[in-house]
Motif scaffolding. Structure first.
Motif, PDB file in Angstrom:
ATOM      1  N   ASN A  90       0.827  -1.213   0.000  1.00 56.55           N
ATOM      2  CA  ASN A  90       0.000   0.000   0.000  1.00 56.55           C
ATOM      3  C   ASN A  90       0.859   1.258   0.000  1.00 56.55           C
ATOM      4  O   ASN A  90       0.556   2.225  -0.703  1.00 56.55           O
ATOM      5  CB  ASN A  90      -0.945   0.001   1.203  1.00 56.55           C
ATOM      6  N   SER A  91       1.926   1.243   0.759  1.00 51.03           N
ATOM      7  CA  SER A  91       2.802   2.424   0.826  1.00 51.03           C
ATOM      8  C   SER A  91       3.510   2.676  -0.497  1.00 51.03           C
ATOM      9  O   SER A  91       3.674   3.823  -0.909  1.00 51.03           O
ATOM     10  CB  SER A  91       3.829   2.255   1.949  1.00 51.03           C
ATOM     11  N   MET A  92       3.918   1.599  -1.174  1.00 52.63           N
ATOM     12  CA  MET A  92       4.551   1.771  -2.486  1.00 52.63           C
ATOM     13  C   MET A  92       3.532   2.259  -3.514  1.00 52.63           C
ATOM     14  O   MET A  92       3.832   3.126  -4.324  1.00 52.63           O
ATOM     15  CB  MET A  92       5.205   0.467  -2.947  1.00 52.63           C
ATOM     16  N   SER A  93       2.311   1.728  -3.454  1.00 56.06           N
ATOM     17  CA  SER A  93       1.313   2.131  -4.442  1.00 56.06           C
ATOM     18  C   SER A  93       0.872   3.576  -4.261  1.00 56.06           C
ATOM     19  O   SER A  93       0.399   4.202  -5.200  1.00 56.06           O
ATOM     20  CB  SER A  93       0.105   1.191  -4.415  1.00 56.06           C
ATOM     21  N   HIS A  94       1.064   4.108  -3.071  1.00 56.06           N
ATOM     22  CA  HIS A  94       0.734   5.516  -2.808  1.00 56.06           C
ATOM     23  C   HIS A  94       1.979   6.401  -2.779  1.00 56.06           C
ATOM     24  O   HIS A  94       1.931   7.525  -2.293  1.00 56.06           O
ATOM     25  CB  HIS A  94      -0.036   5.644  -1.488  1.00 56.06           C
ATOM     26  N   SER A  95       3.079   5.866  -3.279  1.00 51.42           N
ATOM     27  CA  SER A  95       4.357   6.591  -3.381  1.00 51.42           C
ATOM     28  C   SER A  95       4.871   7.092  -2.040  1.00 51.42           C
ATOM     29  O   SER A  95       5.549   8.113  -1.967  1.00 51.42           O
ATOM     30  CB  SER A  95       4.230   7.759  -4.367  1.00 51.42           C
ATOM     31  N   ARG A  96       4.571   6.370  -0.970  1.00 50.56           N
ATOM     32  CA  ARG A  96       5.092   6.727   0.352  1.00 50.56           C
ATOM     33  C   ARG A  96       6.351   5.941   0.688  1.00 50.56           C
ATOM     34  O   ARG A  96       7.042   6.244   1.642  1.00 50.56           O
ATOM     35  CB  ARG A  96       4.033   6.462   1.418  1.00 50.56           C
ATOM     36  N   LEU A  97       6.601   4.899  -0.105  1.00 52.45           N
ATOM     37  CA  LEU A  97       7.762   4.048   0.122  1.00 52.45           C
ATOM     38  C   LEU A  97       8.417   3.769  -1.220  1.00 52.45           C
ATOM     39  O   LEU A  97       7.735   3.389  -2.174  1.00 52.45           O
ATOM     40  CB  LEU A  97       7.329   2.726   0.776  1.00 52.45           C
ATOM     41  N   LYS A  98       9.726   3.985  -1.264  1.00 55.64           N
ATOM     42  CA  LYS A  98      10.469   3.728  -2.498  1.00 55.64           C
ATOM     43  C   LYS A  98      10.670   2.230  -2.671  1.00 55.64           C
ATOM     44  O   LYS A  98      11.222   1.562  -1.791  1.00 55.64           O
ATOM     45  CB  LYS A  98      11.824   4.421  -2.441  1.00 55.64           C
ATOM     46  N   GLN A  99      10.236   1.709  -3.799  1.00 54.82           N
ATOM     47  CA  GLN A  99      10.375   0.282  -4.079  1.00 54.82           C
ATOM     48  C   GLN A  99      11.842  -0.134  -4.065  1.00 54.82           C
ATOM     49  O   GLN A  99      12.175  -1.256  -3.693  1.00 54.82           O
ATOM     50  CB  GLN A  99       9.734  -0.050  -5.424  1.00 54.82           C
ATOM     51  N   ASP A 100      12.725   0.785  -4.448  1.00 55.15           N
ATOM     52  CA  ASP A 100      14.170   0.497  -4.458  1.00 55.15           C
ATOM     53  C   ASP A 100      14.691   0.086  -3.090  1.00 55.15           C
ATOM     54  O   ASP A 100      15.679  -0.636  -2.996  1.00 55.15           O
ATOM     55  CB  ASP A 100      14.957   1.715  -4.938  1.00 55.15           C
ATOM     56  N   HIS A 101      14.045   0.584  -2.017  1.00 62.44           N
ATOM     57  CA  HIS A 101      14.487   0.212  -0.673  1.00 62.44           C
ATOM     58  C   HIS A 101      14.245  -1.273  -0.412  1.00 62.44           C
ATOM     59  O   HIS A 101      15.034  -1.918   0.268  1.00 62.44           O
ATOM     60  CB  HIS A 101      13.745   1.020   0.398  1.00 62.44           C
ATOM     61  N   LEU A 102      13.142  -1.802  -0.936  1.00 66.24           N
ATOM     62  CA  LEU A 102      12.752  -3.175  -0.638  1.00 66.24           C
ATOM     63  C   LEU A 102      13.245  -4.195  -1.651  1.00 66.24           C
ATOM     64  O   LEU A 102      13.615  -5.309  -1.288  1.00 66.24           O
ATOM     65  CB  LEU A 102      11.217  -3.288  -0.584  1.00 66.24           C
ATOM     66  N   GLU A 103      13.191  -3.836  -2.914  1.00 67.20           N
ATOM     67  CA  GLU A 103      13.364  -4.785  -4.023  1.00 67.20           C
ATOM     68  C   GLU A 103      14.540  -5.745  -3.869  1.00 67.20           C
ATOM     69  O   GLU A 103      14.377  -6.944  -4.058  1.00 67.20           O
ATOM     70  CB  GLU A 103      13.453  -4.024  -5.347  1.00 67.20           C
ATOM     71  N   PRO A 104      15.731  -5.281  -3.521  1.00 66.04           N
ATOM     72  CA  PRO A 104      16.859  -6.231  -3.469  1.00 66.04           C
ATOM     73  C   PRO A 104      16.757  -7.250  -2.328  1.00 66.04           C
ATOM     74  O   PRO A 104      17.459  -8.251  -2.338  1.00 66.04           O
ATOM     75  CB  PRO A 104      18.086  -5.340  -3.246  1.00 66.04           C
ATOM     76  N   TYR A 105      15.884  -6.992  -1.354  1.00 68.37           N
ATOM     77  CA  TYR A 105      15.896  -7.794  -0.125  1.00 68.37           C
ATOM     78  C   TYR A 105      14.632  -8.614   0.105  1.00 68.37           C
ATOM     79  O   TYR A 105      14.561  -9.363   1.080  1.00 68.37           O
ATOM     80  CB  TYR A 105      16.128  -6.882   1.084  1.00 68.37           C
ATOM     81  N   ILE A 106      13.627  -8.487  -0.747  1.00 70.78           N
ATOM     82  CA  ILE A 106      12.374  -9.211  -0.538  1.00 70.78           C
ATOM     83  C   ILE A 106      12.615 -10.700  -0.772  1.00 70.78           C
ATOM     84  O   ILE A 106      13.081 -11.100  -1.836  1.00 70.78           O
ATOM     85  CB  ILE A 106      11.272  -8.698  -1.480  1.00 70.78           C
ATOM     86  N   GLY A 107      12.299 -11.497   0.234  1.00 72.42           N
ATOM     87  CA  GLY A 107      12.454 -12.945   0.114  1.00 72.42           C
ATOM     88  C   GLY A 107      11.322 -13.563  -0.697  1.00 72.42           C
ATOM     89  O   GLY A 107      10.314 -12.912  -0.973  1.00 72.42           O
ATOM     90  N   PRO A 108      11.472 -14.833  -1.086  1.00 77.97           N
ATOM     91  CA  PRO A 108      10.488 -15.467  -1.966  1.00 77.97           C
ATOM     92  C   PRO A 108       9.083 -15.578  -1.377  1.00 77.97           C
ATOM     93  O   PRO A 108       8.102 -15.385  -2.099  1.00 77.97           O
ATOM     94  CB  PRO A 108      11.079 -16.854  -2.253  1.00 77.97           C
ATOM     95  N   LEU A 109       8.956 -15.882  -0.091  1.00 71.22           N
ATOM     96  CA  LEU A 109       7.623 -15.978   0.507  1.00 71.22           C
ATOM     97  C   LEU A 109       6.963 -14.604   0.581  1.00 71.22           C
ATOM     98  O   LEU A 109       5.773 -14.463   0.284  1.00 71.22           O
ATOM     99  CB  LEU A 109       7.698 -16.612   1.901  1.00 71.22           C
ATOM    100  N   SER A 110       7.733 -13.608   0.960  1.00 72.79           N
ATOM    101  CA  SER A 110       7.208 -12.238   1.021  1.00 72.79           C
ATOM    102  C   SER A 110       6.837 -11.751  -0.369  1.00 72.79           C
ATOM    103  O   SER A 110       5.763 -11.163  -0.569  1.00 72.79           O
ATOM    104  CB  SER A 110       8.254 -11.291   1.625  1.00 72.79           C
ATOM    105  N   ARG A 111       7.704 -11.997  -1.322  1.00 78.08           N
ATOM    106  CA  ARG A 111       7.459 -11.559  -2.704  1.00 78.08           C
ATOM    107  C   ARG A 111       6.181 -12.195  -3.262  1.00 78.08           C
ATOM    108  O   ARG A 111       5.370 -11.528  -3.902  1.00 78.08           O
ATOM    109  CB  ARG A 111       8.654 -11.907  -3.591  1.00 78.08           C
ATOM    110  N   LYS A 112       6.004 -13.487  -3.010  1.00 81.45           N
ATOM    111  CA  LYS A 112       4.817 -14.188  -3.504  1.00 81.45           C
ATOM    112  C   LYS A 112       3.543 -13.564  -2.932  1.00 81.45           C
ATOM    113  O   LYS A 112       2.587 -13.309  -3.656  1.00 81.45           O
ATOM    114  CB  LYS A 112       4.900 -15.676  -3.139  1.00 81.45           C
ATOM    115  N   ALA A 115       3.010  -9.935  -4.300  1.00 83.32           N
ATOM    116  CA  ALA A 115       2.544  -9.954  -5.695  1.00 83.32           C
ATOM    117  C   ALA A 115       1.060 -10.312  -5.753  1.00 83.32           C
ATOM    118  O   ALA A 115       0.284  -9.677  -6.491  1.00 83.32           O
ATOM    119  CB  ALA A 115       3.364 -10.934  -6.518  1.00 83.32           C
ATOM    120  N   ALA A 116       0.651 -11.298  -4.976  1.00 83.56           N
ATOM    121  CA  ALA A 116      -0.761 -11.700  -4.959  1.00 83.56           C
ATOM    122  C   ALA A 116      -1.632 -10.579  -4.406  1.00 83.56           C
ATOM    123  O   ALA A 116      -2.701 -10.278  -4.955  1.00 83.56           O
ATOM    124  CB  ALA A 116      -0.930 -12.971  -4.134  1.00 83.56           C
ATOM    125  N   TYR A 117      -1.177  -9.948  -3.337  1.00 82.90           N
ATOM    126  CA  TYR A 117      -1.946  -8.846  -2.743  1.00 82.90           C
ATOM    127  C   TYR A 117      -2.029  -7.667  -3.714  1.00 82.90           C
ATOM    128  O   TYR A 117      -3.088  -7.057  -3.874  1.00 82.90           O
ATOM    129  CB  TYR A 117      -1.324  -8.418  -1.411  1.00 82.90           C
TER     130      TYR A 117
END
Length: 135
Positions: A90-112, A115-117
């Motif tokens: 929600n924070s990324m979709s409202h531009s409150r959180l930079k995706q670049d902060h998360l992208e390199p570190y998101i694990g497979p369970l979190s990413r799955k 993505a579904a959400y």
């Protein structure tokens, strides 16, 4: 594990390796007053998002992924999904959180889950793109 212990365990993982002053912690705890305990982790995540340039995203996301990997508790997973991962999306979709902060570190369970959400959220018609009825 009691619900209270589970929530404290999640909060400990969230706070691990983060720069949080005693004033920060008191402010977060004050905002949590009178709310269901399962919501508390979301307030800690919200604080880290507000201070995202100071947040150790690698430590945070690795800790969250470990919780998901090691948990046999559906309630614990639901808290992580509902109040942490959904907050990120929600924070990324409202531009409150930079995706670049998360992208390199998101694990497979979190990413799955994220993505579904995200797909679920995108499938809900927005008030801005629903055709208005003609009168």
């Amino acid at each position: 594990m009691t619900s209270s212990t589970m929530i404290q365990n999640i909060i400990e993982v969230i706070c691990r390796n983060q720069i949080l002053s005693s004033e920060d912690l008191l402010a977060i705890e004050k905002r949590c007053e009178d709310l269901p305990e399962r919501m508390y982790p979301g307030f800690y995540i919200g604080h880290l998002i507000t201070n995202q340039d100071k947040t150790d995203w690698k430590a945070l996301l690795e800790g969250i992924e470990q919780l998901l990997e090691n948990s046999n508790n559906d309630e614990e997973k639901d808290v992580i999904y509902d109040y942490i991962l959904e907050t990120f999306v929600n924070s990324m979709s409202h531009s409150r959180l930079k995706q670049d902060h998360l992208e390199p570190y998101i694990g497979p369970l979190s990413r799955k889950y994220m993505a579904a959400y995200s797909s679920f959220i995108d499938s809900i018609p927005s008030q801005y793109n629903v055709p208005k009825s003609k009168k």
